[in-house]
Enzyme design. Structure first.
Site, PDB file in Angstrom:
ATOM      1  N   TRP A 139      -1.356   0.685   1.647  1.00 30.56           N
ATOM      2  CA  TRP A 139      -0.287   0.449   2.618  1.00 30.56           C
ATOM      3  C   TRP A 139       1.071   0.662   1.975  1.00 30.56           C
ATOM      4  O   TRP A 139       1.965   1.263   2.570  1.00 30.56           O
ATOM      5  CB  TRP A 139      -0.392  -0.955   3.223  1.00 30.56           C
ATOM      6  CG  TRP A 139      -1.660  -1.139   3.994  1.00 30.56           C
ATOM      7  CD1 TRP A 139      -2.662  -2.029   3.718  1.00 30.56           C
ATOM      8  CD2 TRP A 139      -2.086  -0.406   5.165  1.00 30.56           C
ATOM      9  NE1 TRP A 139      -3.673  -1.896   4.642  1.00 30.56           N
ATOM     10  CE2 TRP A 139      -3.351  -0.920   5.535  1.00 30.56           C
ATOM     11  CE3 TRP A 139      -1.520   0.612   5.918  1.00 30.56           C
ATOM     12  CZ2 TRP A 139      -4.058  -0.430   6.641  1.00 30.56           C
ATOM     13  CZ3 TRP A 139      -2.221   1.101   7.018  1.00 30.56           C
ATOM     14  CH2 TRP A 139      -3.477   0.583   7.370  1.00 30.56           C
TER      15      TRP A 139
ATOM     16  N   ASP B 164       6.324  -6.185   3.559  1.00 29.42           N
ATOM     17  CA  ASP B 164       5.211  -6.064   4.496  1.00 29.42           C
ATOM     18  C   ASP B 164       4.322  -7.291   4.282  1.00 29.42           C
ATOM     19  O   ASP B 164       3.689  -7.417   3.235  1.00 29.42           O
ATOM     20  CB  ASP B 164       4.453  -4.757   4.196  1.00 29.42           C
ATOM     21  CG  ASP B 164       3.198  -4.580   5.063  1.00 29.42           C
ATOM     22  OD1 ASP B 164       2.839  -5.509   5.810  1.00 29.42           O
ATOM     23  OD2 ASP B 164       2.577  -3.502   4.973  1.00 29.42           O
TER      24      ASP B 164
ATOM     25  N   LYS C 271      -3.884  -9.593  11.711  1.00 26.48           N
ATOM     26  CA  LYS C 271      -4.577 -10.191  10.575  1.00 26.48           C
ATOM     27  C   LYS C 271      -4.546 -11.719  10.636  1.00 26.48           C
ATOM     28  O   LYS C 271      -5.530 -12.368  10.359  1.00 26.48           O
ATOM     29  CB  LYS C 271      -3.956  -9.727   9.242  1.00 26.48           C
ATOM     30  CG  LYS C 271      -3.707  -8.238   9.125  1.00 26.48           C
ATOM     31  CD  LYS C 271      -4.972  -7.424   8.952  1.00 26.48           C
ATOM     32  CE  LYS C 271      -4.809  -5.931   9.139  1.00 26.48           C
ATOM     33  NZ  LYS C 271      -3.706  -5.267   8.463  1.00 26.48           N
TER      34      LYS C 271
HETATM   35  C1  LIG Z   1      -3.254  -3.705   8.345  1.00 28.93           C
HETATM   36  C2  LIG Z   1      -2.069  -3.464   7.502  1.00 28.93           C
HETATM   37  C3  LIG Z   1      -1.094  -2.508   7.831  1.00 28.93           C
HETATM   38  C4  LIG Z   1      -1.224  -1.580   9.024  1.00 28.93           C
HETATM   39  O1  LIG Z   1      -0.978  -2.235  10.172  1.00 28.93           O
HETATM   40  P1  LIG Z   1      -0.958  -1.441  11.587  1.00 28.93           P
HETATM   41  O2  LIG Z   1      -0.490  -2.526  12.499  1.00 28.93           O
HETATM   42  O3  LIG Z   1      -2.368  -0.999  11.836  1.00 28.93           O
HETATM   43  O4  LIG Z   1      -0.025  -0.315  11.468  1.00 28.93           O
HETATM   44  C5  LIG Z   1       0.011  -2.390   7.020  1.00 28.93           C
HETATM   45  N1  LIG Z   1       0.166  -3.178   5.940  1.00 28.93           N
HETATM   46  C6  LIG Z   1      -0.754  -4.091   5.578  1.00 28.93           C
HETATM   47  C7  LIG Z   1      -0.521  -4.946   4.370  1.00 28.93           C
HETATM   48  C8  LIG Z   1      -1.894  -4.281   6.356  1.00 28.93           C
HETATM   49  O5  LIG Z   1      -2.800  -5.199   6.008  1.00 28.93           O
END
Ligand SMILES: *Cc1c(COP(=O)(O)O)cnc(C)c1O
Length: 356
Positions: free
Chosen positions: A99, A166, A190
């Site tokens: 990511w 993030d 998540k």
């Molecule tokens: C799942 C995830 C993403 C991607 O998220 P989307 O909503 O599918 O774009 C980005 N960063 C992390 C750390 C993730 O776990």
């Protein structure tokens, strides 16, 4: 048989969230209409949006001068929205996994995005330390929890330039000092809600400093001005997010969640370290409390498929590791009950007795 949900995302949600959302899908707020068929401009839904925003601020103790947004597009859209809005010429990224790499790739479209350090040399099994952040970068981007590799940054950094994080997979898992960040963002799927909504917490005064034209929908100011209602927001996921926020508040808030998360993850890591069949995949000090990765010990490698079958027969769902790590990954998000971790540990012990 009881199912134990260890999926990495979309993933387990509190029963409270699922039941209240199911009810609202039939009859929302005693309107005699489904949550799926009401106007986002109805006073009942505006109240949901307002309460979700307020609870977000309350639970995370977000200081004045910050906005909370609920947007579409996933965390992945934020990878480009962030540089679009705040990167003049230069930015810095810590590359701790897939990511983070994807975020860095988007940054490069807007100028000089520098990778200050990477743990790619060891398949992202640790968090790099002792790197230098260029003082002239417009921001420093980190991924606090690396969902795929199972590493996590456990503290809030003190740095001299705006910090962007993030937090898709560890938001609400521990108290954070929001004042240390310029932007915190993540997909909701998540630890918060079903997929379809993305949260963004941002410090208002970092905006308005770039010269480029920003398309309306990609400009944070559009969404701040309209309280996340410039266009139709993801109504059902926002409603579900509000239920999870209420559940968090009713269950002692984030400090209490952190205690439970420490307890749950220790239980599983202790078993991984004790059990002859298994071994953890990441540096101990960087172990994630949310995504716990492990593989079969070298001499038991051929048992991997068999253990997966065994665990599945005992109700363990979603423990297959991501293809880039292999082995197993048990995600232990806020909503996962202790009982599920205990069941997985019991399953690992039972398997050891059979095979070792
Ligand atoms: C799942 C995830 C993403 C991607 O998220 P989307 O909503 O599918 O774009 C980005 N960063 C992390 C750390 C993730 O776990």
């Amino acid at each position: 048989m009881k199912k134990h949900n260890f999926y990495a995302g979309p993933s387990i949600l509190p029963q409270y969230t699922i039941e209240n959302t199911a009810k609202a899908i039939i009859d929302f707020s005693d309107m005699g209409l489904s949550l799926m068929e009401i106007s986002h401009r109805s006073k009942q839904f505006i109240a949901v949006m307002d309460e979700a925003t307020a609870l977000f601020k309350e639970l995370l103790k977000i200081p004045d001068g910050y906005s909370v947004l609920f947007l579409g597009g996933g965390a992945s859209l934020q990878f480009c929205m962030i540089p679009y809005n705040i990167m003049k010429k230069k930015s810095a990224y810590l590359n701790t996994g897939s990511w983070a790499s994807k975020a860095l790739k988007e940054g490069k479209l807007f100028g000089e995005a520098i990778e200050v350090a990477s743990s790619k040399d060891k398949n992202f099994s640790y968090i790099p330390k002792n790197y230098e952040i260029p003082a002239d970068a417009d921001y420093f981007h980190i991924t606090t929890n690396n969902t795929i590799y199972g590493t996590e940054i456990h503290e809030d950094f003190d740095i001299d330039i705006p910090l962007v994080a993030d937090m898709s997979s560890d938001i609400f898992s521990r108290p954070i000092d929001v004042s240390k960040y310029a932007i915190i963002y993540g997909g909701a799927q998540k630890n918060l809600a079903p997929s379809g909504v993305t949260f963004v917490i941002l410090k208002n005064d970092i905006l308005g400093n770039v010269d480029r034209a920003i398309p309306t929908m990609l400009d944070y100011r559009t969404h701040i001005d309209k309280d996340s209602m410039f266009n139709t927001p993801p109504v059902v996921p926002v409603f579900a997010a509000l239920q999870t926020l209420k559940w968090l508040k009713n269950n002692g808030g984030i400090a209490e969640m952190q205690k439970k998360n420490i307890f749950k993850s220790n239980l599983l890591y202790d078993e991984i370290d004790r059990n002859k069949l298994f071994v953890g995949t990441v540096a101990k000090e960087d172990r994630s409390l949310m995504n716990i990765c492990f593989v079969m010990n070298e001499e038991y490698k051929e048992l991997e498929g068999d253990f997966f079958e065994f665990a599945s027969s005992k109700g363990m769902i979603g423990i297959k590791g991501h293809r880039s790590v292999g082995g197993f990954r048990a995600s232990t998000y806020n909503a996962l009950p202790l009982e599920s971790v205990e069941a997985l540990v019991a399953c690992m012990k039972e398997y050891e007795n059979l095979k070792a």
